[in-house]
Design an enzyme around this catalytic site. Structure first.
Site, PDB file in Angstrom:
ATOM      1  N   CYS A 257      -3.818   4.387  -3.986  1.00  0.00           N
ATOM      2  CA  CYS A 257      -4.702   5.550  -4.102  1.00  0.00           C
ATOM      3  C   CYS A 257      -4.517   6.250  -5.438  1.00  0.00           C
ATOM      4  O   CYS A 257      -5.124   7.301  -5.670  1.00  0.00           O
ATOM      5  CB  CYS A 257      -4.456   6.525  -2.947  1.00  0.00           C
TER       6      CYS A 257
ATOM      7  N   ASP B  27       0.873  -1.182   0.000  1.00  0.00           N
ATOM      8  CA  ASP B  27       0.000   0.000   0.000  1.00  0.00           C
ATOM      9  C   ASP B  27       0.905   1.226   0.000  1.00  0.00           C
ATOM     10  O   ASP B  27       1.032   1.927   1.004  1.00  0.00           O
ATOM     11  CB  ASP B  27      -0.911  -0.022   1.223  1.00  0.00           C
TER      12      ASP B  27
END
Length: 466
Positions: free
Chosen positions: A423, A396
């Site tokens: 993201c 991540d």
């Protein structure tokens, strides 16, 4: 269409109709073979734009005004919309927002990773489309001698003096109003001007928990240059006032000397309350709930309940049986690592920020989880120093994606499965293009943590190709 000849130049003003949206939320139109990217807008709107850059096959422009609305446009909830840079899509139905976000993921994987005909699942929606954020970073400014506090004006460094905002809670706006009143009634306090590099007040950061009734307020300032530390003493008075009238449980004063406009202090002092907040994630897939503590500078996803959906989905996609050795790269305060631990043999988390690792270790104790270990340091160096071989790797990374050396080191260890959370679909697709030499994409699941904006979290599962 346009009111001018297509041989336009930088600085020209055009009237155009927006055709579509590009990944990241920019609006786009085509004019006689030339693509014009606009900083914002909706498909179907007729707008006036000013050309800021022109190349051989494309141009960039900023939207000056909307001449006519899009057919399916809705009325934005906030009166600051269009001026404040906090929201981009309040004038778009939420279902349409999800459709565009899914398209952004698909376009990135197709265009950048060369992954054609992938099945993209519909985005998992945020439980709340307003009042969903647990953290907001506000800036201080000056308007004709009055100190303003709010978000940046769209496309500038100027501050919109917010009177309403629907991203965080109503309590946040009450705190904002009290802070504004206090700083304007305290002569010693001045707003920092990034142009002159003078002034004292820089940022106000408000964090709230959704399920444990805690609130942290952080004021970031320059050094006190007054006689008798009048400015610092005023900040302590503000903290006491917030504690008494706004039920603020932690008040932090941070000092920032660097001129870059980032809401981060080089030195941080806990003036009142505890050094961290503790939130509880409740999962919908039967996983045990998770308590997560985070310090002022620790990273925690801004949408609490959508984060539970994100982590729960990532664990589901990993299909852990209880025997796997798991790595969690860029682990932050340990959210994914600790979520995976009950269904893994052992978990190893890596994160560059020492404060985040301190929180991760604290969170392991809070949740009575013993089969995890966390290391602070550059992920590349941590991987080089780690001798074990993982079965499953969670990644991540920040918006910039993974360093190429990190991708190479993961591929050298050949884990059976990689769960890539990102993201930014574009940088994720770039890394997927490299990983596809050994791995096959077997699932793509967007999860929306950012309603009213063009941002989207995306989870990709990759399986080692036999």
């Amino acid at each position: 269409m346009t009111t001018k000849d297509s041989q336009f130049a930088k600085g020209d003003t055009l009237t155009v109709t927006i055709d579509t949206l590009a990944t990241g939320g920019k609006a786009l139109t085509r004019l006689d073979g030339m693509v014009i990217f606009m900083d914002r807008g909706l498909p179907g709107q007729t707008v006036e734009v000013k050309i800021t850059k022109k190349k051989k096959r494309f141009a960039e422009a900023v939207l000056s005004k909307v001449i006519s609305d899009a057919p399916d446009q809705i009325t934005p909830r906030c009166g600051h919309f269009g001026t404040c840079g906090g929201c981009l899509w309040q004038n778009m139905e939420y279902s349409k927002q999800l459709e565009w976000k899914k398209r952004f993921v698909s376009d990135s994987l197709s265009r950048i990773a060369g992954a054609q005909d992938l099945e993209i699942n519909d985005p998992i929606p945020s439980p709340d489309t307003f009042y969903y954020r647990n953290k907001m970073e506000f800036a201080f400014g000056d308007k004709q001698g009055d100190i303003t506090v709010g978000l940046r004006r769209y496309g500038t460094h100027n501050v919109v003096d917010l009177q309403e905002c629907y991203l965080q809670t109503e309590h946040t706006m009450e705190i904002l109003d009290l802070v504004r009143e206090f700083v304007n009634s305290t002569p010693a306090l001045t707003a920092y001007d990034p142009n002159t590099r003078r002034g004292y007040l820089r940022f106000l950061v408000i964090r709230e928990t959704k399920h444990t009734n805690q609130c942290m307020v952080q004021i970031i300032t320059c050094k006190d240059t007054t006689n008798g530390d009048q400015q610092h003493r005023a900040i302590r008075q503000l903290g006491q006032l917030l504690q008494e009238r706004m039920n603020v449980t932690t008040f932090i004063h941070s000092l920032r000397t660097h001129t870059s406009q980032v809401a981060y202090g080089e030195k941080t002092y806990v003036v009142l309350g505890q050094k961290s907040l503790t939130e509880v994630l409740s999962f919908e897939n039967g996983m045990p709930s998770l308590s997560l503590a985070s310090h002022a500078d620790g990273f925690f996803q801004v949408n609490t309940d959508a984060t539970a959906r994100l982590y729960g989905t990532a664990i589901d996609l990993a299909e852990l049986s209880g025997t796997e050795k798991v790595w969690d790269l860029y682990c932050g305060v340990g959210g994914i690592a600790l979520s995976a631990a009950p269904n893994a043999s052992e978990v190893f988390g890596m994160e560059i920020t020492p404060q985040a690792i301190a929180s991760a270790n604290e969170n392991a104790k809070i949740n009575n989880i013993e089969n995890v270990r966390f290391v602070s340091g550059d992920v590349r160096s941590a991987l080089e120093n780690e001798s074990s071989k993982p079965d499953v790797v969670f990644v991540d990374p920040p918006r910039s994606g993974m360093n190429q050396e990190v991708v190479d080191l993961i591929m050298e260890r050949t884990p059976q499965r990689i769960i890539y959370v990102s993201c930014d679909p574009a940088t994720q697709a770039r890394d997927i293009a490299t990983l596809s030499a050994l791995y096959t994409v077997t699932a793509v699941q967007p999860v929306d943590l950012f309603p009213q904006t063009a941002h989207i979290e995306n989870i990709i599962r990759l399986d080692l190709t036999n």
